[in-house]
Design an enzyme around this catalytic site. Sequence first.
Site, PDB file in Angstrom:
ATOM      1  N   HIS A 182       0.832  -1.202   0.000  1.00 46.58           N
ATOM      2  CA  HIS A 182       0.000   0.000   0.000  1.00 46.58           C
ATOM      3  C   HIS A 182       0.872   1.259   0.000  1.00 46.58           C
ATOM      4  O   HIS A 182       0.632   2.185  -0.773  1.00 46.58           O
ATOM      5  CB  HIS A 182      -0.916   0.014   1.229  1.00 46.58           C
ATOM      6  N   LYS A 198      -9.059 -10.727   7.283  1.00 48.48           N
ATOM      7  CA  LYS A 198      -9.630 -11.380   8.459  1.00 48.48           C
ATOM      8  C   LYS A 198      -9.687 -10.373   9.599  1.00 48.48           C
ATOM      9  O   LYS A 198      -8.910  -9.419   9.648  1.00 48.48           O
ATOM     10  CB  LYS A 198      -8.825 -12.613   8.863  1.00 48.48           C
TER      11      LYS A 198
END
Length: 191
Positions: free
Chosen positions: A41, A106
């Site tokens: 990112h 998750k």
Amino acid sequence: MKPINEYILKTPLTIDDVLILHSGDKVLLNGEVYCARDATHRRMIADIKSELEVPFPLMNSTFYYAGPSPAPPGKIIGSVGPTTSSRMDQFLEYFLQMGLRATIGKGERSPEIKKLFEKYSSVYFITCGGAAAYLSSFVVRSDLLGYEDLGAQALIRLWVRDFPLLVAYDCYGGDLFESGKIHHRRINLIE
């Protein structure tokens, strides 16, 4: 209790795809997803700000917060389980503004992050933590797209077939964790 719906969807996901989904729904996802973790990112944001091109279209894309392990002989990919999504929260709005439609990972995320999925008509999916080797069986192709120097955090495109997901946060404020569906009864991702 609202019934759980099941969908088979193909990427790139559109807003119309996202609008039919509600927390708790099961999805079998097909198409391209992009493995991107925190270092990935950061690198993509730096490239975009430097006016360099990202090697895939961000509009309607899906990020999978995973770092696949190397492929054993004769396999497409090694283990490819989800990592904790909250580590990517600091980057989420930047990519949602650029058209990111879905993320896969998750764990729970903050109330502020849930509001971003509403604001940008996006969705957060979860998949089986601890089943990384099994999840690799749904990957039909893997391509290294960039940032090879990041090792496990390199930018990788996965082509998936019937990849099992649950809608954790929908674009209406629905929350699988808050609803209790995930804690009070077992939801089978794979049947």
